[in-house]
Design a protein around this motif. Structure first.
Motif, short mmCIF file in Angstrom:
data_model
loop_
_atom_site.label_atom_id
_atom_site.label_comp_id
_atom_site.label_asym_id
_atom_site.label_seq_id
_atom_site.Cartn_x
_atom_site.Cartn_y
_atom_site.Cartn_z
N UNK A 117 0.84 -1.20 0.00
CA UNK A 117 0.00 0.00 0.00
C UNK A 117 0.87 1.25 0.00
N UNK A 118 1.93 1.25 0.81
CA UNK A 118 2.81 2.42 0.90
C UNK A 118 3.49 2.70 -0.44
N UNK A 119 3.98 1.66 -1.09
CA UNK A 119 4.65 1.86 -2.38
C UNK A 119 3.66 2.29 -3.45
N UNK A 120 2.44 1.77 -3.40
CA UNK A 120 1.41 2.22 -4.34
C UNK A 120 1.10 3.69 -4.13
N UNK A 121 1.05 4.11 -2.87
CA UNK A 121 0.77 5.51 -2.57
C UNK A 121 1.88 6.41 -3.06
N UNK A 122 3.12 6.00 -2.85
CA UNK A 122 4.25 6.79 -3.31
C UNK A 122 4.31 6.84 -4.83
#
Length: 241
Positions: A56-61
């Motif tokens: 989720x964090x990498x998708x957000x970034x």
């Protein structure tokens, strides 16, 4: 992803156990997820929480680096990160918090690489999921490709591995062979053997049996479809059965 997984993120303590930037994210959304087992939000660090929160964090970034989030990308994100309706608000908060944090994507990618360094297939799963989201609008844009290459490098995936994952999502000149990890000059016996091995290794039931989170199972399902499509194309071109 089931509500049960996010039920594990029931308090800041689990974020402390995980540590690093991913742990900080988990701690930042403590109290915004359901706890479905009394007294069980703590305990051993759940690797599925690390996997999914990192994804989720990498998708957000990636969304932040591109600057535009299309409806199709939002829908693709929903297919990769599956949650019950009552958990959706918490996941959206996690996504927004990751976009806003001062930690760069490199920190999240590095923590995932350290956690799953002995299981490079899981790191490919994360890259696969990001590709699925990035290409949901029908194309991969220059900034997204640079981002995905940078994540792959942090994961320790070489150019061959990157192209193999990319070939499942975008058309490359020799993509069906890349998907199967073989040279176009491979003989029919080698092609069939490799195809059968990949089907066995990437079957969603295997991910379920290993106790992987629903996100990994969804990615395995999409990967198996790409493997089958590549085989169908090669078989049709070469008259194989």
């Amino acid at each position: 992803m089931s509500t049960g997984l996010w039920g594990k993120i029931g308090g800041a303590g689990i974020g402390v156990l995980i540590g690093g930037p991913i742990g900080a994210l988990v701690g930042g959304v403590a109290g915004h997820f359901l706890v479905d087992r009394a007294g069980a939000p703590f305990g051993p660090t759940p690797r599925d929480v690390v996997f999914t929160t990192g994804l989720v964090a990498l998708a957000a970034k990636m969304a932040k680096s591109d600057g535009v989030v299309t409806d199709s990308e939002v829908q693709a994100f929903g297919r990769v990160v599956q949650v019950a309706p009552e958990a959706r608000a918490g996941v959206e908060r996690l996504f927004d918090l990751a976009k806003a944090t001062t930690d760069g994507f490199e920190a999240y990618a590095a923590q995932l690489a350290a956690t799953f360094g002995e299981e490079p297939a899981l790191l490919e799963d994360v890259l696969d999921g990001l590709f699925h989201i990035a290409t949901a609008d029908g194309a991969i844009h220059e900034k997204e490709e640079r981002y995905l290459r940078a994540v792959a490098a942090i994961f320790g995936l070489d150019e061959t591995a990157f192209r193999r994952v990319a070939a499942r999502h975008v058309r490359l000149a020799d993509d069906p062979y890349l998907v199967l990890g073989l040279d176009p000059s491979a003989d029919p016996a080698a092609l069939k053997a490799q195809y059968r091995r990949l089907v066995a290794e990437n079957h969603p039931d295997r991910a379920l049996a290993r106790g992987l989170p629903q996100e990994a199972v969804a990615i395995a399902t999409a990967r198996l479809a790409a493997i089958n499509a590549a085989w169908d194309r090669i078989a049709a071109e070469r008259g194989l059965t």
